[in-house]
Scaffold this motif. Sequence first.
Motif, PDB file in Angstrom:
ATOM      1  N   LYS A 291       0.848  -1.176   0.000  1.00 25.10           N
ATOM      2  CA  LYS A 291       0.000   0.000   0.000  1.00 25.10           C
ATOM      3  C   LYS A 291       0.897   1.245   0.000  1.00 25.10           C
ATOM      4  O   LYS A 291       2.063   1.175   0.420  1.00 25.10           O
ATOM      5  CB  LYS A 291      -0.872   0.012   1.252  1.00 25.10           C
ATOM      6  CG  LYS A 291      -1.737  -1.233   1.420  1.00 25.10           C
ATOM      7  CD  LYS A 291      -2.467  -1.201   2.744  1.00 25.10           C
ATOM      8  CE  LYS A 291      -3.301  -2.454   2.943  1.00 25.10           C
ATOM      9  NZ  LYS A 291      -3.998  -2.447   4.265  1.00 25.10           N
ATOM     10  N   PRO A 292       0.370   2.372  -0.416  1.00 27.42           N
ATOM     11  CA  PRO A 292       1.187   3.598  -0.375  1.00 27.42           C
ATOM     12  C   PRO A 292       1.762   3.878   1.012  1.00 27.42           C
ATOM     13  O   PRO A 292       2.879   4.410   1.116  1.00 27.42           O
ATOM     14  CB  PRO A 292       0.187   4.677  -0.799  1.00 27.42           C
ATOM     15  CG  PRO A 292      -0.765   3.964  -1.707  1.00 27.42           C
ATOM     16  CD  PRO A 292      -0.929   2.592  -1.100  1.00 27.42           C
ATOM     17  N   GLU A 293       1.067   3.498   2.052  1.00 28.80           N
ATOM     18  CA  GLU A 293       1.580   3.737   3.407  1.00 28.80           C
ATOM     19  C   GLU A 293       2.744   2.820   3.782  1.00 28.80           C
ATOM     20  O   GLU A 293       3.345   2.991   4.847  1.00 28.80           O
ATOM     21  CB  GLU A 293       0.463   3.601   4.462  1.00 28.80           C
ATOM     22  CG  GLU A 293      -0.343   2.340   4.361  1.00 28.80           C
ATOM     23  CD  GLU A 293      -1.646   2.543   3.585  1.00 28.80           C
ATOM     24  OE1 GLU A 293      -1.621   3.206   2.530  1.00 28.80           O
ATOM     25  OE2 GLU A 293      -2.686   2.006   4.033  1.00 28.80           O
ATOM     26  N   ASP A 294       3.070   1.874   2.920  1.00 25.30           N
ATOM     27  CA  ASP A 294       4.262   1.047   3.126  1.00 25.30           C
ATOM     28  C   ASP A 294       5.523   1.734   2.602  1.00 25.30           C
ATOM     29  O   ASP A 294       6.627   1.210   2.770  1.00 25.30           O
ATOM     30  CB  ASP A 294       4.107  -0.311   2.433  1.00 25.30           C
ATOM     31  CG  ASP A 294       3.001  -1.154   3.047  1.00 25.30           C
ATOM     32  OD1 ASP A 294       2.266  -1.798   2.259  1.00 25.30           O
ATOM     33  OD2 ASP A 294       2.888  -1.186   4.280  1.00 25.30           O
ATOM     34  N   THR A 295       5.351   2.868   1.951  1.00 25.12           N
ATOM     35  CA  THR A 295       6.499   3.610   1.438  1.00 25.12           C
ATOM     36  C   THR A 295       7.397   4.037   2.591  1.00 25.12           C
ATOM     37  O   THR A 295       6.932   4.648   3.556  1.00 25.12           O
ATOM     38  CB  THR A 295       6.028   4.849   0.658  1.00 25.12           C
ATOM     39  OG1 THR A 295       5.307   4.419  -0.508  1.00 25.12           O
ATOM     40  CG2 THR A 295       7.199   5.721   0.248  1.00 25.12           C
ATOM     41  N   ALA A 296       8.671   3.680   2.494  1.00 22.21           N
ATOM     42  CA  ALA A 296       9.623   3.976   3.565  1.00 22.21           C
ATOM     43  C   ALA A 296      11.009   3.514   3.122  1.00 22.21           C
ATOM     44  O   ALA A 296      11.154   2.854   2.090  1.00 22.21           O
ATOM     45  CB  ALA A 296       9.238   3.263   4.856  1.00 22.21           C
ATOM     46  N   VAL A 297      11.997   3.840   3.935  1.00 24.24           N
ATOM     47  CA  VAL A 297      13.311   3.218   3.791  1.00 24.24           C
ATOM     48  C   VAL A 297      13.291   1.955   4.640  1.00 24.24           C
ATOM     49  O   VAL A 297      12.965   2.004   5.834  1.00 24.24           O
ATOM     50  CB  VAL A 297      14.442   4.157   4.229  1.00 24.24           C
ATOM     51  CG1 VAL A 297      15.790   3.441   4.123  1.00 24.24           C
ATOM     52  CG2 VAL A 297      14.441   5.423   3.377  1.00 24.24           C
ATOM     53  N   TYR A 298      13.631   0.853   4.041  1.00 24.63           N
ATOM     54  CA  TYR A 298      13.636  -0.437   4.734  1.00 24.63           C
ATOM     55  C   TYR A 298      15.078  -0.807   5.086  1.00 24.63           C
ATOM     56  O   TYR A 298      15.962  -0.778   4.235  1.00 24.63           O
ATOM     57  CB  TYR A 298      13.010  -1.514   3.846  1.00 24.63           C
ATOM     58  CG  TYR A 298      11.506  -1.409   3.810  1.00 24.63           C
ATOM     59  CD1 TYR A 298      10.878  -0.362   3.161  1.00 24.63           C
ATOM     60  CD2 TYR A 298      10.710  -2.360   4.458  1.00 24.63           C
ATOM     61  CE1 TYR A 298       9.494  -0.250   3.139  1.00 24.63           C
ATOM     62  CE2 TYR A 298       9.331  -2.255   4.442  1.00 24.63           C
ATOM     63  CZ  TYR A 298       8.734  -1.195   3.786  1.00 24.63           C
ATOM     64  OH  TYR A 298       7.363  -1.088   3.777  1.00 24.63           O
TER      65      TYR A 298
END
Length: 116
Positions: free
Chosen positions: A86-93
Amino acid sequence: QVQLVESGGGLVQAGGSLRLSCTASGSTFSIDYLGWYRQLPGKQRDLVAHMDSRGNTNYADSVKGRFTISRDNRRNTVYLQMNSPKPEDTAVYYCYSRSYGGDRFWGQGTQVTVSS
């Protein structure tokens, strides 16, 4: 010391799939946990999923049923299969390891961007 190198980040459409990989080197015999955290700008780093050396897993509630962590101990590699992101999973992993003694090591981070 443990060195962690991530790969597989990038741009993915919502509802698609993406797989992150992280390979450990160095004192790999000392590793108990391998897993993934993620971080948004200005936010704390939060656990996504991890797996201990016995195969026990723990997931953030927000990714349960969508993300799957797996581990290949022969290759000292941990994977994060991201399905239906989902767009809310956008992050630096960030890949991380935790030794039996409690020492933590981190990868350099890989950007994951989920477009709507």
